[in-house]
Design a protein around this motif. Structure first.
Motif, PDB file in Angstrom:
ATOM      1  N   GLU A 194       0.840  -1.195   0.000  1.00 21.31           N
ATOM      2  CA  GLU A 194       0.000   0.000   0.000  1.00 21.31           C
ATOM      3  C   GLU A 194       0.871   1.241   0.000  1.00 21.31           C
ATOM      4  OE1 GLU A 194      -2.216   0.234   3.662  1.00 21.31           O
ATOM      5  OE2 GLU A 194      -0.454  -0.281   4.862  1.00 21.31           O
ATOM      6  N   VAL A 195       0.281   2.315  -0.503  1.00 17.61           N
ATOM      7  CA  VAL A 195       0.927   3.630  -0.476  1.00 17.61           C
ATOM      8  C   VAL A 195      -0.046   4.601   0.186  1.00 17.61           C
ATOM      9  CG1 VAL A 195       1.713   5.568  -1.881  1.00 17.61           C
ATOM     10  CG2 VAL A 195       2.450   3.239  -2.434  1.00 17.61           C
ATOM     11  N   ILE A 196       0.435   5.292   1.198  1.00 20.03           N
ATOM     12  CA  ILE A 196      -0.362   6.268   1.929  1.00 20.03           C
ATOM     13  C   ILE A 196      -0.163   7.639   1.309  1.00 20.03           C
ATOM     14  CG2 ILE A 196      -0.785   7.317   4.185  1.00 20.03           C
ATOM     15  CD1 ILE A 196       0.622   4.820   5.400  1.00 20.03           C
ATOM     16  N   VAL A 197      -1.250   8.322   1.080  1.00 20.64           N
ATOM     17  CA  VAL A 197      -1.194   9.716   0.630  1.00 20.64           C
ATOM     18  C   VAL A 197      -1.686  10.556   1.805  1.00 20.64           C
ATOM     19  CG1 VAL A 197      -1.944  11.389  -1.081  1.00 20.64           C
ATOM     20  CG2 VAL A 197      -1.614   8.988  -1.745  1.00 20.64           C
ATOM     21  N   GLN A 198      -0.740  11.217   2.469  1.00 19.51           N
ATOM     22  CA  GLN A 198      -1.047  11.892   3.735  1.00 19.51           C
ATOM     23  C   GLN A 198      -0.901  13.404   3.586  1.00 19.51           C
ATOM     24  OE1 GLN A 198       0.567  10.129   7.288  1.00 19.51           O
ATOM     25  NE2 GLN A 198       0.874  12.127   8.263  1.00 19.51           N
ATOM     26  N   PRO A 199      -1.927  14.158   3.952  1.00 19.33           N
ATOM     27  CA  PRO A 199      -1.828  15.614   3.834  1.00 19.33           C
ATOM     28  C   PRO A 199      -1.079  16.225   5.016  1.00 19.33           C
ATOM     29  CG  PRO A 199      -3.974  15.022   4.702  1.00 19.33           C
ATOM     30  CD  PRO A 199      -3.263  13.728   4.407  1.00 19.33           C
ATOM     31  N   PHE A 200      -0.322  17.278   4.741  1.00 18.90           N
ATOM     32  CA  PHE A 200       0.359  18.025   5.802  1.00 18.90           C
ATOM     33  C   PHE A 200      -0.636  18.937   6.512  1.00 18.90           C
ATOM     34  CE2 PHE A 200       2.041  22.206   6.952  1.00 18.90           C
ATOM     35  CZ  PHE A 200       2.896  21.844   7.980  1.00 18.90           C
ATOM     36  N   LEU A 201      -0.578  18.908   7.845  1.00 17.65           N
ATOM     37  CA  LEU A 201      -1.345  19.828   8.668  1.00 17.65           C
ATOM     38  C   LEU A 201      -0.377  20.500   9.634  1.00 17.65           C
ATOM     39  CD1 LEU A 201      -4.461  17.617   9.548  1.00 17.65           C
ATOM     40  CD2 LEU A 201      -4.281  19.356   7.769  1.00 17.65           C
ATOM     41  N   PRO A 202      -0.315  21.825   9.666  1.00 14.44           N
ATOM     42  CA  PRO A 202       0.644  22.510  10.556  1.00 14.44           C
ATOM     43  C   PRO A 202       0.285  22.295  12.018  1.00 14.44           C
ATOM     44  CG  PRO A 202      -0.859  24.082   9.578  1.00 14.44           C
ATOM     45  CD  PRO A 202      -1.137  22.775   8.909  1.00 14.44           C
ATOM     46  N   LYS A 203       1.320  22.216  12.848  1.00 13.61           N
ATOM     47  CA  LYS A 203       1.120  21.967  14.269  1.00 13.61           C
ATOM     48  C   LYS A 203       1.865  23.015  15.085  1.00 13.61           C
ATOM     49  CE  LYS A 203       0.652  16.984  13.617  1.00 13.61           C
ATOM     50  NZ  LYS A 203       0.616  17.074  12.156  1.00 13.61           N
ATOM     51  N   ALA A 246      -5.662   6.779   2.334  1.00 11.96           N
ATOM     52  CA  ALA A 246      -5.612   8.141   2.866  1.00 11.96           C
ATOM     53  C   ALA A 246      -6.200   8.110   4.266  1.00 11.96           C
ATOM     54  CB  ALA A 246      -6.388   9.113   1.981  1.00 11.96           C
ATOM     55  N   PRO A 247      -5.521   8.686   5.264  1.00  8.87           N
ATOM     56  CA  PRO A 247      -6.021   8.626   6.640  1.00  8.87           C
ATOM     57  C   PRO A 247      -7.335   9.386   6.797  1.00  8.87           C
ATOM     58  CG  PRO A 247      -3.692   9.253   6.570  1.00  8.87           C
ATOM     59  CD  PRO A 247      -4.216   9.354   5.175  1.00  8.87           C
ATOM     60  N   PRO A 248      -8.363   8.744   7.343  1.00 10.22           N
ATOM     61  CA  PRO A 248      -9.675   9.394   7.427  1.00 10.22           C
ATOM     62  C   PRO A 248      -9.730  10.505   8.470  1.00 10.22           C
ATOM     63  CG  PRO A 248      -9.738   7.269   8.515  1.00 10.22           C
ATOM     64  CD  PRO A 248      -8.405   7.358   7.838  1.00 10.22           C
ATOM     65  N   ASN A 249      -8.824  10.484   9.454  1.00 10.83           N
ATOM     66  CA  ASN A 249      -8.859  11.533  10.478  1.00 10.83           C
ATOM     67  C   ASN A 249      -8.194  12.823  10.025  1.00 10.83           C
ATOM     68  OD1 ASN A 249      -6.348  10.126  10.585  1.00 10.83           O
ATOM     69  ND2 ASN A 249      -5.905  11.081  12.568  1.00 10.83           N
ATOM     70  N   LEU A 250      -7.555  12.814   8.848  1.00 11.77           N
ATOM     71  CA  LEU A 250      -6.867  14.009   8.358  1.00 11.77           C
ATOM     72  C   LEU A 250      -7.619  14.676   7.223  1.00 11.77           C
ATOM     73  CD1 LEU A 250      -3.150  12.789   8.394  1.00 11.77           C
ATOM     74  CD2 LEU A 250      -4.511  13.813  10.225  1.00 11.77           C
ATOM     75  N   ALA A 251      -8.846  14.267   6.980  1.00 10.43           N
ATOM     76  CA  ALA A 251      -9.650  14.859   5.905  1.00 10.43           C
ATOM     77  C   ALA A 251     -11.061  15.099   6.428  1.00 10.43           C
ATOM     78  CB  ALA A 251      -9.693  13.930   4.694  1.00 10.43           C
ATOM     79  N   ASP A 252     -11.690  16.135   5.914  1.00  7.13           N
ATOM     80  CA  ASP A 252     -13.049  16.470   6.343  1.00  7.13           C
ATOM     81  C   ASP A 252     -14.116  15.872   5.435  1.00  7.13           C
ATOM     82  OD1 ASP A 252     -12.134  18.035   8.503  1.00  7.13           O
ATOM     83  OD2 ASP A 252     -11.755  19.720   7.157  1.00  7.13           O
ATOM     84  N   ASP A 253     -13.743  15.511   4.222  1.00 10.78           N
ATOM     85  CA  ASP A 253     -14.706  14.992   3.250  1.00 10.78           C
ATOM     86  C   ASP A 253     -14.284  13.581   2.848  1.00 10.78           C
ATOM     87  OD1 ASP A 253     -16.435  14.411   1.178  1.00 10.78           O
ATOM     88  OD2 ASP A 253     -16.248  16.380   0.216  1.00 10.78           O
ATOM     89  N   LEU A 254     -14.832  12.583   3.531  1.00 11.02           N
ATOM     90  CA  LEU A 254     -14.444  11.207   3.252  1.00 11.02           C
ATOM     91  C   LEU A 254     -14.930  10.746   1.888  1.00 11.02           C
ATOM     92  CD1 LEU A 254     -15.076   9.563   6.759  1.00 11.02           C
ATOM     93  CD2 LEU A 254     -13.009  10.657   5.872  1.00 11.02           C
ATOM     94  N   GLY A 255     -16.091  11.210   1.494  1.00 11.51           N
ATOM     95  CA  GLY A 255     -16.617  10.838   0.186  1.00 11.51           C
ATOM     96  C   GLY A 255     -15.708  11.288  -0.941  1.00 11.51           C
TER      97      GLY A 255
END
Length: 770
Positions: A228-237, A272-281
């Protein structure tokens, strides 16, 4: 290799990319989306790298200890075990002992040379104590470290993130692209099922992302190890060097997911991690087929500010988009199906323990023959329902665009399902399971009505001594098991006759005769047994002798099958049980029962029996080592014979009871079917046989009372026998009783709004007392 030329993706419109990616995903993975129920174990938050966006890494002063103690590791793992997790994800910083003396001292004091050394020990501890499957995310490792982790982990991973030289990695020696790529290559050479991924929005360009994905595709083409390959968005912390850097825009994430799906080979899963996106659809529309790890116990330690979505939320979002949700293991099914290649010997049984027949994760702790009630897969009937057709609400139907929906639509149109269609039905999940069961139940009502039947009978297992070595059988006793599972015995003909008389006095209309293949038996023994039975109770129905017993009896006498079966019939035999079929697929039989009759020989015995005027039934023992393709072959082969002879009276699914089975104790089999699989076997069997075999039996011994009630709503119409002295399932570890009275059977049926009726072996109703 890649589906498209990566260089041309940069100029294509987003809508075009999304459509193309979704199409590739659907063709490669269907309408199923997976996730891994996991527990996160942050072994150490110390790290020698200083990435500009990371809050996981902490200095020693901010931590109570450099590493989790073994007791802490095990407590987290056990919480995950109790919550139904399959995976233990070990997250940790890279080589902290190289940067922090306190880390090196902590390890040395406990006898470990490195963080990887300690990781190996903790993976083994969690695996052995809880059965959870470790997945390690230990960063850039050497060949030796990867090899040491292989015997204690089901899979490993490392994000490649990007191949671009970016400021955020300036103080991270392990993020040098050449080092990351070397780890990927080493994992491939070592046949390690591997996870990688890209980080989107840390300053890289779209061209950089395409370059990284193309590199992943190339290394997979060489080794085939990229799961698998994860496509993960950057979120500033807050508190990081990049706290003012803008977050990854949703459109960039969608673009990157779609491009990943198009650049990577179709068999590689995109997550894609579901906790890092607001629109799962939107992520589903972009082409993902996996949500990654979702924990019911622990936070996302890398993104602790983003809580995991509740499983119900994830399921609703997935199903709203026309997909079904399924739990998986850290090793994907295609890799689990080749354990000799992809798993160290030390890990193979642990994967089998957690796997269902498709190589996905077992979704409930229920096992056949056990005491735990099954999950409620069908909607609860309303109180006071007037009949079996009453349901609380219309059951959801899968889209006819889904593979399961297409098959159900074809069956409703009168088509007979072929092998591929049957395999598709066995893959039903979520609402699809309910739809398959409803269609099977509707067919049952049309074919045989709402009566639930049973036969009053007694099992007589005249010997447990057997010359055959079936690896699933806990009942028989051969030369290597004479001191196991009780005492060898051989009933005398007088004892058999006495048991028949007891059965008749208790109201039985049938005796079922089966036993081991005793070394002293020839074909005349079975004729002597029939004679003893008929002399004891002339009118009782003799249902006896498996295809193996008949085949061996004729062979040992040197007599043609037809002649021998005719003599058995003339002596008083009326029907044959379908046992000894197990799975009618010789690839499976070569493992389960290598010295037993073949598929063709079993079919020959039953074909010949039908031709001489005997009837028989079809059984299937499922859930040990085989897969849905073998189930489908079994159904098709027996259906083909039924079209020719019409001699089968019923279909009897027999879930594998694992507890005492030798092949399970030898760590070579699964824990039997999941309840979803057991329920589908009844429903799919009903749909596959149709009117050709009108009766489907549910085994209360194997399914238990609650399981039987659901099976009766999934196409089954018969409860089998009252089974005085049922010994074979009990020997394998089944905990349900050895006898069920008619009153107890009625208590199972009445809440369903159905009527219990006694039948004969040949499905003639017994007149009810006035």
């Amino acid at each position: 290799m890649a589906v498209v030329d990566p260089s041309e993706l940069l100029s294509r419109p987003l809508a075009d990319l999304l459509e193309a990616a979704a199409s590739v995903r659907d063709q490669a993975h269907g309408r199923r989306v997976t996730y891994s129920p996991k527990v996160f174990i942050p072994l150490t938050q110390l790290c020698r790298d200083r990435c500009g966006y990371c809050t996981f890494s902490q200095p020693p002063a901010r931590l109570p200890a450099p590493f989790l103690e073994p007791e802490e590791v095990l407590a987290i793992a056990r919480a995950g075990q109790e919550a139904g997790c399959s995976e233990a994800l070990f997250t940790l910083g890279e080589a902290p002992e190289e940067r922090y003396p306190v880390a090196a001292r902590w390890l040395a004091e406990r006898g470990y040379d490195s963080t990887v050394d300690y990781l190996v020990a903790m993976c083994a501890l969690v695996r052995d104590e809880t059965g959870l499957l470790p997945h390690t995310n230990a960063g850039a490792l050497s060949d030796g470290d990867l090899a040491r982790l292989r015997p204690v982990s089901a899979s490993q991973g490392m994000m490649i993130e990007t191949l671009a030289a970016l400021p955020c990695h300036a103080q991270a020696p392990d993020k040098v692209p050449a080092r990351r790529l070397a780890t990927l290559e080493a994992a491939g050479r070592l046949a390690v099922p591997f996870t990688s991924g890209i980080l989107v929005g840390i300053g890289e360009t779209r061209a950089d992302r395409v370059e990284a994905l193309a590199a992943l595709a190339e290394v997979h083409a060489r080794h085939g190890h990229l799961q698998e390959v994860i496509v993960q968005p950057f979120l500033p912390k807050p508190g990081t060097a990049m706290h003012r850097h803008p977050a990854c825009p949703p459109e960039e994430l969608w673009w990157s997911v779609a491009v990943a799906r198009l650049v990577l080979p179709p068999e590689v899963h995109v997550q894609a991690p579901p906790n890092l996106a607001d629109d799962l659809g939107a992520l589903l529309a972009a082409g993902i087929d996996d949500w990654g790890g979702v924990s019911p116990v622990t936070a996302d330690h890398v993104n602790p500010e983003r809580a995991w979505p509740a499983l119900g939320v994830l399921r609703r979002a997935t199903e709203a988009a026309g997909f079904t949700l399924a739990p998986r293991l850290p090793i994907y099914p295609s890799f689990a199906a080749e354990p000799e290649r992809w798993l160290a010997p030390e890990m193979r049984f642990f994967v089998l323990e957690r796997a269902d027949a498709e190589g996905l994760a077992r979704d409930h702790p229920w096992v056949a023959g056990g005491e735990l009630a099954p999950p409620q897969l069908l909607p609860t009937l309303e109180p006071g329902a007037a009949g079996a057709r009453s349901r609380p609400a219309p059951w959801p139907q899968p889209s006819t665009k889904s593979p399961v929906g297409e098959v159900l639509a074809a069956l409703a149109g009168g088509e007979e399902p072929d092998e591929d269609a049957i395999v598709t039905l066995f893959g039903a999940r979520g609402p699809e399971v309910r739809a398959v069961c409803e269609q099977a139940d509707d067919l049952r009502a049309r074919l045989v009505g709402d009566a639930v039947t049973f036969v009053a009978n007694r099992n007589i297992n005249y010997t447990n001594i057997c010359t055959f070595r079936c690896r699933f059988c806990a009942f028989s006793k051969g030369p290597l098991s004479l001191n196991l599972r009780g005492t060898p015995y051989l009933l005398s003909l007088e004892e058999i006759a006495a048991r028949v008389q007891e059965a008749a006095a208790a109201g039985a209309t049938e005796v079922c005769l089966q036993g081991g293949i005793h070394p002293s038996f020839d074909g005349e023994y079975y004729l002597q047994v029939i004679k003893a039975v008929k002399e004891a109770v002339p009118g009782i129905h003799v249902h006896g002798f498996t295809a193996l017993e008949v085949y061996e009896g004729a062979r040992r006498l040197g007599e043609p099958l037809a002649d021998y079966l005719t003599r058995l019939k003339e002596a008083g035999l009326r029907t044959l049980p379908g046992t000894a079929a197990e799975i009618l697929d010789d690839e499976v039989r070569a493992v389960l029962c290598p010295d037993k009759i073949t598929t063709d020989q079993w079919l020959e015995v039953h074909r010949t029996a039908h031709e001489v005027g005997l009837r028989s039934n079809v059984t299937i023992m499922f859930g040990a080592i085989e897969h849905p393709r073998s189930w489908a072959r079994h159904l098709v082969r027996t259906r083909d014979l039924q079209h020719r002879t019409g001699g089968f009276t019923e279909f009897v699914p027999l879930p594998f009871v694992h507890m005492g089975a030798p092949i399970y104790l030898q760590r070579r089999a699964r824990r039997g079917p999941t309840f979803r699989e057991a329920l589908l076997m009844h429903a799919v069997g009903r749909l596959a046989y149709g009117a050709v075999i009108p009766n489907v039996q549910a085994s209360w011994v194997k399914l238990g009372p609650e399981g039987v009630q659901q099976a009766l709503r999934a196409g089954a119409n018969d409860l089998g026998g009252t089974l005085m002295d049922e010994n074979i399932s009990r020997a394998a570890g089944a905990s349900h009783g050895q006898r069920m009275t008619p009153e107890e059977l009625a208590a199972l049926v009445e809440p369903l709004g159905r009527t219990l009726r006694q039948r004969t072996t040949l499905y003639q109703l017994v007149p009810q007392a006035a």
